[in-house]
Design a protein around this motif. Structure first.
Motif, PDB file in Angstrom:
ATOM      1  N   PRO A   1       0.832  -1.207   0.000  1.00 20.82           N
ATOM      2  CA  PRO A   1       0.000   0.000   0.000  1.00 20.82           C
ATOM      3  C   PRO A   1       0.872   1.265   0.000  1.00 20.82           C
ATOM      4  O   PRO A   1       1.898   1.324   0.679  1.00 20.82           O
ATOM      5  CB  PRO A   1      -0.810  -0.115   1.292  1.00 20.82           C
ATOM      6  CG  PRO A   1      -0.091  -1.095   2.136  1.00 20.82           C
ATOM      7  CD  PRO A   1       0.722  -1.966   1.238  1.00 20.82           C
ATOM      8  N   GLN A   2       0.480   2.258  -0.756  1.00 21.61           N
ATOM      9  CA  GLN A   2       1.223   3.513  -0.847  1.00 21.61           C
ATOM     10  C   GLN A   2       1.333   4.202   0.519  1.00 21.61           C
ATOM     11  O   GLN A   2       2.329   4.849   0.824  1.00 21.61           O
ATOM     12  CB  GLN A   2       0.555   4.462  -1.849  1.00 21.61           C
ATOM     13  CG  GLN A   2       1.238   5.807  -2.005  1.00 21.61           C
ATOM     14  CD  GLN A   2       2.659   5.702  -2.543  1.00 21.61           C
ATOM     15  OE1 GLN A   2       2.979   4.829  -3.340  1.00 21.61           O
ATOM     16  NE2 GLN A   2       3.528   6.592  -2.084  1.00 21.61           N
ATOM     17  N   GLY A   3       0.315   4.040   1.355  1.00 20.18           N
ATOM     18  CA  GLY A   3       0.339   4.667   2.676  1.00 20.18           C
ATOM     19  C   GLY A   3       1.490   4.192   3.542  1.00 20.18           C
ATOM     20  O   GLY A   3       1.907   4.886   4.463  1.00 20.18           O
ATOM     21  N   LEU A   4       2.019   3.017   3.244  1.00 15.34           N
ATOM     22  CA  LEU A   4       3.148   2.486   4.005  1.00 15.34           C
ATOM     23  C   LEU A   4       4.365   3.416   3.941  1.00 15.34           C
ATOM     24  O   LEU A   4       5.180   3.444   4.863  1.00 15.34           O
ATOM     25  CB  LEU A   4       3.507   1.096   3.475  1.00 15.34           C
ATOM     26  CG  LEU A   4       4.456   0.241   4.297  1.00 15.34           C
ATOM     27  CD1 LEU A   4       3.873  -0.014   5.681  1.00 15.34           C
ATOM     28  CD2 LEU A   4       4.729  -1.067   3.580  1.00 15.34           C
ATOM     29  N   MET A   5       4.469   4.193   2.877  1.00 12.83           N
ATOM     30  CA  MET A   5       5.591   5.135   2.734  1.00 12.83           C
ATOM     31  C   MET A   5       5.597   6.179   3.845  1.00 12.83           C
ATOM     32  O   MET A   5       6.640   6.766   4.150  1.00 12.83           O
ATOM     33  CB  MET A   5       5.535   5.840   1.372  1.00 12.83           C
ATOM     34  CG  MET A   5       5.736   4.917   0.197  1.00 12.83           C
ATOM     35  SD  MET A   5       7.339   4.122   0.166  1.00 12.83           S
ATOM     36  CE  MET A   5       8.335   5.404  -0.532  1.00 12.83           C
ATOM     37  N   PHE A   6       4.449   6.423   4.458  1.00 12.65           N
ATOM     38  CA  PHE A   6       4.345   7.462   5.478  1.00 12.65           C
ATOM     39  C   PHE A   6       4.427   6.921   6.901  1.00 12.65           C
ATOM     40  O   PHE A   6       4.453   7.692   7.847  1.00 12.65           O
ATOM     41  CB  PHE A   6       3.054   8.257   5.274  1.00 12.65           C
ATOM     42  CG  PHE A   6       2.981   8.878   3.911  1.00 12.65           C
ATOM     43  CD1 PHE A   6       3.768   9.979   3.601  1.00 12.65           C
ATOM     44  CD2 PHE A   6       2.166   8.342   2.931  1.00 12.65           C
ATOM     45  CE1 PHE A   6       3.729  10.539   2.336  1.00 12.65           C
ATOM     46  CE2 PHE A   6       2.121   8.899   1.667  1.00 12.65           C
ATOM     47  CZ  PHE A   6       2.908  10.003   1.367  1.00 12.65           C
ATOM     48  N   LEU A   7       4.471   5.607   7.052  1.00 12.52           N
ATOM     49  CA  LEU A   7       4.574   5.009   8.387  1.00 12.52           C
ATOM     50  C   LEU A   7       5.858   5.412   9.109  1.00 12.52           C
ATOM     51  O   LEU A   7       5.806   5.787  10.292  1.00 12.52           O
ATOM     52  CB  LEU A   7       4.441   3.485   8.299  1.00 12.52           C
ATOM     53  CG  LEU A   7       4.430   2.742   9.627  1.00 12.52           C
ATOM     54  CD1 LEU A   7       3.234   3.169  10.481  1.00 12.52           C
ATOM     55  CD2 LEU A   7       4.401   1.232   9.384  1.00 12.52           C
TER      56      LEU A   7
END
Length: 164
Positions: free
Chosen positions: A128-134
């Motif tokens: 998921p692209q959101g993982l980049m912001f974790l």
């Protein structure tokens, strides 16, 4: 600050250092695979770039948090060193407040971006692209937490303790 809390934060900083180190090694391994696959196998994998960027973000954010705790992050140390002791304490406190605010902002905005992009697929990798912001979210929270520790229990900058 209580001894138990101080030890818990020290263990958290050790864990953050380990995560940053694993991220750095992972980055080197992924890039080594990229070079091997491209020049030896003549088949460049598309997942290496986004995974490397994720590992770089992780290494950077967790390493920055540890530097905040060690008081070895960027600062205007010469100004603090030349200032009279009351002003030096005030400048150190101000620096901690700024660090806390920046860490909290990174954590909050990182969480917003993580949630907003979680359902979007990452280009080139089955993640998921959101993982980049974790890493930004967790690292920002650690920066704020360690900045709060510095505000409550100030320590001299790393260069002052090494010179003595």
């Amino acid at each position: 600050m209580t001894g138990g809390l101080h030890r818990a934060l020290a263990r958290l900083a050790q864990a953050a250092t380990a995560v940053a180190g694993i991220g750095l090694v992972g980055m080197a391994l992924v890039q080594a695979w990229q070079v091997f696959a491209r020049y030896v196998l003549n088949d460049s994998p598309g997942w290496t770039e986004p995974v490397t960027l994720l590992l770089m973000s992780t290494t950077m954010m967790f390493g920055a948090a540890v530097c905040v705790r060690a008081n070895s992050h960027f600062g205007f140390f010469l100004l603090v060193q030349l200032a009279p002791p009351p002003l030096a304490r005030a400048l150190r406190a101000l620096a901690s407040v700024v660090v806390i605010a920046i860490g909290a902002a990174l954590a909050a905005w990182g969480l917003q971006l993580l949630l907003a992009d979680w359902d979007a697929p990452m280009a080139g990798a089955p993640l998921p692209q959101g993982l980049m912001f974790l890493p930004i979210c967790i690292g920002g929270a650690l920066v704020a937490l360690f900045g709060l520790e510095r505000l409550v229990q100030p320590v001299p900058p790393a260069y002052e303790t090494e010179a003595e």
